[in-house]
Design an enzyme around this catalytic site. Structure first.
Site, PDB file in Angstrom:
ATOM      1  N   TYR A 151      54.820  66.478 -38.544  1.00 39.36           N
ATOM      2  CA  TYR A 151      54.732  66.652 -40.064  1.00 39.36           C
ATOM      3  C   TYR A 151      55.433  67.891 -40.649  1.00 39.36           C
ATOM      4  CZ  TYR A 151      52.846  66.954 -45.005  1.00 39.36           C
ATOM      5  OH  TYR A 151      52.552  66.866 -46.192  1.00 39.36           O
ATOM      6  N   TYR A 165      72.820  69.602 -49.002  1.00 36.54           N
ATOM      7  CA  TYR A 165      73.099  68.656 -50.241  1.00 36.54           C
ATOM      8  C   TYR A 165      73.403  69.350 -51.598  1.00 36.54           C
ATOM      9  CZ  TYR A 165      72.915  64.018 -48.097  1.00 36.54           C
ATOM     10  OH  TYR A 165      73.378  62.735 -47.460  1.00 36.54           O
TER      11      TYR A 165
END
Length: 330
Positions: A151, A165
């Site tokens: 996680y 991005y």
């Protein structure tokens, strides 16, 4: 909150049938948006969204974000991922895939349709912090090979992907780091302290503390969290985050257990167990950025939020008694 009609926005909420996602879907509808709720129902449940299924601007799709999605949307809220130790450790490989492949797929969708995208990251990126409270420029103290790593590191990698991005493709991104959040629609067996303590207290079972119970957490009510997410999404494009969204008031796990016993009138006793692997001793957000950039801070006090959460679980248990797992200090 006020209804804003005529927005003409289509919002995608991944993990939309989960605890946080269902509240977010509800509020987006309240604000006049069209909402597409995406969930594979691993930890989410139809019960959380059944009151929305007949809404004319709500659509539910059963889908796993580790597979690509082709759809037209204006905004994406990426909330898909098991978020409690009991659930994310059940299938750790899939947990990492959900964070990493899910982020790649949602970022790819945002790139194709030129959507703004928000990542629900986590305070777990700070690990067992050596800086307190945790500001966003703290890089964390994380075990990359431990039981919680699927996680912790999955979410850290997702943040990396979001910012790459943004830099490489000029994507409009928002990254929020969520601290402990509680409220109605939490899963009764998710292993988080608030839900487990309440279920244990209402069921008259022993309340399990790990270690000495003096580890601290900051508990934020779900309405405050959703308000923070929406303020971040609505902020100027140059406000990318990461931004901590959480309650800066620290509470020991033991004090929380005692408060819940008192509020429920329970006769439950407190029992102690060894501390689990990599369980952080302190967790508290520095919310200076949220205050300054978003004009956001929590407004709902712990006792007020616990009252609503206890009432929710009391009704849930009266219809379907669920025995809780032992609560870790998630």
């Amino acid at each position: 909150m006020s209804i804003q009609l005529g927005s003409n926005k289509t919002c995608l909420v991944t993990g939309g049938a989960g605890f946080l996602g269902s509240h977010l879907c509800e509020e987006l509808l309240e604000r006049g948006h069209d909402v597409i709720c995406l969930d594979n129902l691993f930890t989410g449940t139809r019960r959380n969204i059944e009151h929305l299924l007949d809404h004319p601007r709500f659509e539910f799709q059963r889908h796993d974000v580790t597979f690509p999605l082709y759809i037209e949307v204006d905004e994406i809220y990426n909330f898909a991922c098991p978020a409690s130790p009991v659930h994310y450790q059940h299938d750790p490989v899939q947990t990492t895939k959900t964070s990493v492949h899910g982020a790649i797929n949602m970022l790819g969708l945002a790139k194709r349709v030129k959507a703004k995208i928000l990542q629900a990251s986590t305070s777990e990126v700070y690990g067992d912090p050596q800086v307190h409270p945790q500001p966003e420029d703290y890089w964390g103290h994380v075990n990359p090979i431990g039981y919680r790593s699927c996680y912790d590191e999955g979410k850290r990698c997702a943040e990396t992907l979001f910012f790459d991005y943004h830099r490489q493709h000029k994507l409009r991104i928002k990254v929020m780091r969520i601290f402990n959040t509680y409220g109605p629609r939490m899963h009764p067996n998710d292993g988080r302290v608030v839900s487990n303590f309440i279920v244990q207290a209402l069921s008259g079972q022993p309340i399990t503390l790990y270690g000495d119970g003096l580890q601290t957490r900051s508990f934020g009510y779900v309405d405050d969290l959703i308000n923070g997410a929406l303020k971040l999404m609505d902020s100027a494009d140059d406000i990318t985050g990461p931004i901590n969204i959480g309650n800066p008031v620290e509470t020991t796990v033991k004090a929380l257990a005692e408060k819940i016993i008192q509020m429920t009138g329970s006769q439950s006793e407190i029992v102690y167990r060894p501390l689990p692997h990599d369980d952080p001793m302190q967790r508290c957000p520095d919310i200076t950025r949220a205050k300054t950039l978003l004009d956001w801070q929590p407004t709902i006090a712990l006792e007020q939020g616990l009252t609503k959460t206890i009432n929710y679980f009391d009704k849930l248990l009266s219809s379907n008694v669920t025995k809780p797992k032992s609560a870790k200090a998630a």
